[in-house]
Motif scaffolding. Sequence first.
Motif, PDB file in Angstrom:
ATOM      1  N   TRP A 189       1.491  -0.847  -0.085  1.00  0.00           N
ATOM      2  CA  TRP A 189      -0.088   0.464   0.254  1.00  0.00           C
ATOM      3  C   TRP A 189       1.213   0.795   0.238  1.00  0.00           C
ATOM      4  CZ3 TRP A 189      -5.156   0.346  -0.203  1.00  0.00           C
ATOM      5  CH2 TRP A 189      -5.987  -1.607  -0.178  1.00  0.00           C
ATOM      6  N   ARG A 190       0.776   1.864  -0.342  1.00  0.00           N
ATOM      7  CA  ARG A 190       0.602   3.718  -1.402  1.00  0.00           C
ATOM      8  C   ARG A 190       0.278   3.757   0.190  1.00  0.00           C
ATOM      9  NH1 ARG A 190      -0.578   8.742  -2.526  1.00  0.00           N
ATOM     10  NH2 ARG A 190      -2.334   7.173  -3.582  1.00  0.00           N
ATOM     11  N   THR A 191       0.937   4.809   1.241  1.00  0.00           N
ATOM     12  CA  THR A 191       0.061   5.619   2.508  1.00  0.00           C
ATOM     13  C   THR A 191       0.208   6.833   2.123  1.00  0.00           C
ATOM     14  OG1 THR A 191       1.870   4.757   4.117  1.00  0.00           O
ATOM     15  CG2 THR A 191      -0.813   3.871   4.125  1.00  0.00           C
ATOM     16  N   GLY A 192      -0.662   7.873   2.497  1.00  0.00           N
ATOM     17  CA  GLY A 192      -0.029   9.521   2.701  1.00  0.00           C
ATOM     18  C   GLY A 192      -0.902  10.305   4.193  1.00  0.00           C
ATOM     19  N   SER A 193      -0.533  11.712   3.669  1.00  0.00           N
ATOM     20  CA  SER A 193      -1.791  11.534   5.069  1.00  0.00           C
ATOM     21  C   SER A 193      -2.990  11.999   4.318  1.00  0.00           C
ATOM     22  CB  SER A 193      -1.110  13.475   5.048  1.00  0.00           C
ATOM     23  OG  SER A 193      -1.066  14.429   3.768  1.00  0.00           O
ATOM     24  N   THR A 194      -3.305  12.497   3.336  1.00  0.00           N
ATOM     25  CA  THR A 194      -5.118  12.113   2.598  1.00  0.00           C
ATOM     26  C   THR A 194      -4.897  11.164   2.111  1.00  0.00           C
ATOM     27  OG1 THR A 194      -4.302  13.564   0.738  1.00  0.00           O
ATOM     28  CG2 THR A 194      -4.946  14.703   2.714  1.00  0.00           C
ATOM     29  N   SER A 195      -4.339  10.065   2.045  1.00  0.00           N
ATOM     30  CA  SER A 195      -4.682   8.652   1.126  1.00  0.00           C
ATOM     31  C   SER A 195      -4.329   7.891   1.080  1.00  0.00           C
ATOM     32  CB  SER A 195      -4.607   9.398  -1.307  1.00  0.00           C
ATOM     33  OG  SER A 195      -2.814   9.292  -1.153  1.00  0.00           O
ATOM     34  N   ARG A 196      -4.956   7.024   0.369  1.00  0.00           N
ATOM     35  CA  ARG A 196      -4.283   5.044   0.270  1.00  0.00           C
ATOM     36  C   ARG A 196      -4.786   4.627  -0.499  1.00  0.00           C
ATOM     37  NH1 ARG A 196      -7.399   0.843   2.584  1.00  0.00           N
ATOM     38  NH2 ARG A 196      -8.926   2.387   2.230  1.00  0.00           N
ATOM     39  N   SER A 197      -3.948   4.347  -1.500  1.00  0.00           N
ATOM     40  CA  SER A 197      -3.832   2.304  -2.259  1.00  0.00           C
ATOM     41  C   SER A 197      -3.424   2.309  -2.778  1.00  0.00           C
ATOM     42  CB  SER A 197      -4.353   3.913  -4.081  1.00  0.00           C
ATOM     43  OG  SER A 197      -3.284   4.576  -3.761  1.00  0.00           O
ATOM     44  N   PRO A 198      -3.247   1.074  -3.949  1.00  0.00           N
ATOM     45  CA  PRO A 198      -2.126  -0.434  -3.569  1.00  0.00           C
ATOM     46  C   PRO A 198      -0.884   0.718  -4.698  1.00  0.00           C
ATOM     47  CG  PRO A 198      -4.345  -0.649  -4.451  1.00  0.00           C
ATOM     48  CD  PRO A 198      -4.393   0.861  -4.698  1.00  0.00           C
ATOM     49  N   ARG A 199       0.547   0.407  -4.123  1.00  0.00           N
ATOM     50  CA  ARG A 199       1.082   0.822  -4.789  1.00  0.00           C
ATOM     51  C   ARG A 199       1.609   0.306  -6.150  1.00  0.00           C
ATOM     52  NH1 ARG A 199       5.301   3.319  -2.676  1.00  0.00           N
ATOM     53  NH2 ARG A 199       4.692   3.671  -0.639  1.00  0.00           N
ATOM     54  N   SER A 200       0.837  -0.563  -6.034  1.00  0.00           N
ATOM     55  CA  SER A 200       1.156  -2.044  -7.660  1.00  0.00           C
ATOM     56  C   SER A 200      -0.311  -2.065  -7.719  1.00  0.00           C
ATOM     57  CB  SER A 200       2.081  -1.970  -7.929  1.00  0.00           C
ATOM     58  OG  SER A 200       2.651  -3.229  -6.882  1.00  0.00           O
ATOM     59  N   LEU A 201      -0.785  -3.167  -8.030  1.00  0.00           N
ATOM     60  CA  LEU A 201      -1.877  -4.503  -8.396  1.00  0.00           C
ATOM     61  C   LEU A 201      -1.233  -4.395  -9.877  1.00  0.00           C
ATOM     62  CD1 LEU A 201      -3.553  -4.729  -7.001  1.00  0.00           C
ATOM     63  CD2 LEU A 201      -5.234  -3.656  -8.466  1.00  0.00           C
ATOM     64  N   ALA A 202      -1.535  -6.191  -9.684  1.00  0.00           N
ATOM     65  CA  ALA A 202      -1.196  -6.754 -10.903  1.00  0.00           C
ATOM     66  C   ALA A 202      -1.655  -7.645 -11.630  1.00  0.00           C
ATOM     67  CB  ALA A 202       0.043  -8.417 -10.152  1.00  0.00           C
ATOM     68  N   VAL A 203      -2.316  -7.765 -12.860  1.00  0.00           N
ATOM     69  CA  VAL A 203      -3.353  -7.857 -14.019  1.00  0.00           C
ATOM     70  C   VAL A 203      -3.212  -8.693 -14.610  1.00  0.00           C
ATOM     71  CG1 VAL A 203      -4.990  -6.239 -12.597  1.00  0.00           C
ATOM     72  CG2 VAL A 203      -4.001  -6.044 -14.925  1.00  0.00           C
ATOM     73  N   THR A 204      -3.821  -9.795 -15.230  1.00  0.00           N
ATOM     74  CA  THR A 204      -3.949 -10.508 -16.467  1.00  0.00           C
ATOM     75  C   THR A 204      -5.479 -10.483 -17.028  1.00  0.00           C
ATOM     76  OG1 THR A 204      -3.105 -12.641 -17.020  1.00  0.00           O
ATOM     77  CG2 THR A 204      -3.972 -12.962 -15.363  1.00  0.00           C
TER      78      THR A 204
END
Length: 383
Positions: free
Chosen positions: A367-382
Amino acid sequence: MHALPFDAPGPPRPTRLPDGSPAWLVSRYPDVRQVLSDPRFGRARLYGDEAPALFDAPDLVNNPDLMFNQDGRDHMMLRRTLRRAFTPRVVARWRPWITEIVKQLLHEMACRPQPADVVESFTFPLPVAVISRLMGLDPSVRHRLRHWAEHAFSDGSHDEKQVEDALRDFSAFGSAILDERRRTPGDDLISGIVRAADEEGGLPEAQLVSLVCGLVVGGHDSTMTMLGNGLLYLLGERPETWHRLGTDEEAAGTVADRLIHLVPLGDDRGSARRASEQVVIGGVTIPAGAVVLADCAMANRDPDVFPTRLHDGLFTPLEAPTLSFGAGAHYCLGTWLARAELQIALHHLAARFPGLRLAEPTRSVTWRTGSTSRSPRSLAVTW
């Protein structure tokens, strides 16, 4: 999925700020709307000399010059510089070229080896390309946006000097681009801000610089966060809905609204305000000078207003306006752009890749975290 826990909304109650200072938590939908809409609860008062220390590290969000942290006349003067920039009618005219950007990114993604990182190939470059076109940013600047955003919304992993240096560099960029557009104006958003500021008169340069910087990083970070979190939920927990998103653009818009409403941008659990006088909220007296945390995420789950849960009503229109974009004088100006980007992105991604699926279990997502946002740092898909 990295889900956040939520208590049931209730009457205003005492709570504590991170430094231990007392505050009030407001969580029911009508109470939160009242706090966000009542001018007796202000943002600027959070930065007064006598205010409690809410923030222990510098970041863009807590810059007193930022438009969001202004109240009254100062806030409205800044807001008027953007009053015609993000209306529903204007955003509707942008949809064709936003769609072209989406299709080009998806074409490039299709050429990548699988599994592919959908964050690197789509959820990050899409909002960066959109805000860059709107603001007339040179392509060479785009790679610096991630660095600035990571420090502007720091999660505490950067030391104070790193953040200060990055924000100083970012402010210098904002100041330089304002000067450039004064000399050679164009039809971009920054040129429009310069023209509107000249007409308005009396706007401090520091506030204009903060406005430009806030639009540059906020304009892409929030959309990237919403899109990444939304994809993780849809592909990880609701894969049976994916086909409908690709065949029904209107349904994709409804899903976008639900995701914005119920998937928080980050771990920040309350939009802070400070009372200028004694106010009664939800039958409880809030004393003058008190800090109030208006928890929009809890209010968005108020069962008296929103009886439909995300799992049951993903394709059901919202029962009332979401508070994810705030309310009142500080209601987010970028609402219509964010909704359009998310709808177009989900629809065309599902149409182009109807078999899209996660290539890793959700528990392994970093996870990429911050003072106002939080989301996947990377997301592997196929696919």
